[in-house]
Design an enzyme around this catalytic site. Structure first.
Site, PDB file in Angstrom:
ATOM      1  N   ARG A  18       0.252  -1.621  -0.320  1.00 45.53           N
ATOM      2  CA  ARG A  18       0.108   0.235   0.241  1.00 45.53           C
ATOM      3  C   ARG A  18       0.798   1.605   0.322  1.00 45.53           C
ATOM      4  O   ARG A  18       0.648   1.996  -0.863  1.00 45.53           O
ATOM      5  CB  ARG A  18      -1.310  -0.175   1.003  1.00 45.53           C
ATOM      6  CG  ARG A  18      -1.880  -0.995   1.404  1.00 45.53           C
ATOM      7  CD  ARG A  18      -2.862  -1.101   2.475  1.00 45.53           C
ATOM      8  NE  ARG A  18      -2.011  -1.323   4.394  1.00 45.53           N
ATOM      9  CZ  ARG A  18      -1.891  -1.509   5.286  1.00 45.53           C
ATOM     10  NH1 ARG A  18      -3.024   0.367   4.947  1.00 45.53           N
ATOM     11  NH2 ARG A  18      -1.267  -1.026   5.544  1.00 45.53           N
ATOM     12  N   ASN A  36      -6.312  -2.458   2.504  1.00 43.11           N
ATOM     13  CA  ASN A  36      -6.202  -4.332   3.134  1.00 43.11           C
ATOM     14  C   ASN A  36      -7.495  -4.288   3.026  1.00 43.11           C
ATOM     15  O   ASN A  36      -8.430  -3.376   3.743  1.00 43.11           O
ATOM     16  CB  ASN A  36      -5.077  -4.400   3.843  1.00 43.11           C
ATOM     17  CG  ASN A  36      -3.991  -4.502   3.935  1.00 43.11           C
ATOM     18  OD1 ASN A  36      -3.776  -4.691   2.763  1.00 43.11           O
ATOM     19  ND2 ASN A  36      -3.469  -3.970   4.818  1.00 43.11           N
TER      20      ASN A  36
END
Length: 89
Positions: A18, A36
């Site tokens: 990320r 996520n």
């Protein structure tokens, strides 16, 4: 400005995916998010110029060094307003 969302599968959680996606997106001038998902995938919403979107989608297939990407699936284009920045969550 175009926006759409993809999901990225493989070893993409716990490997800095990320944060690396946020850096790459900001470098390309994109806004959106990398989140996520409970099933181990990462959702990436990206908004910006078509060429920059294509470049980030291509990069998602590689990701950071520790990632092992097995699939990048476009989910859907959307008409929601674009955010002001690229965030992670």
């Amino acid at each position: 400005m175009m926006c759409y969302t993809t999901t990225v599968s493989g070893t993409v959680q716990g490997v800095g995916f990320r944060q690396a996606t946020r850096r790459q997106a900001r470098w390309l001038g994109l806004v959106g998010h990398a989140l996520n998902l409970a099933d181990g995938r990462v959702e990436v919403r990206m908004c910006g110029r078509r060429d920059a979107l294509a470049e980030l989608e291509s990069w998602l297939w590689q990701g950071p060094p520790a990632a092992q990407v097995t699939d990048v699936s476009p989910v859907v284009g959307d008409s929601e307003p674009a955010p002001d920045d690229f965030t992670t969550g």
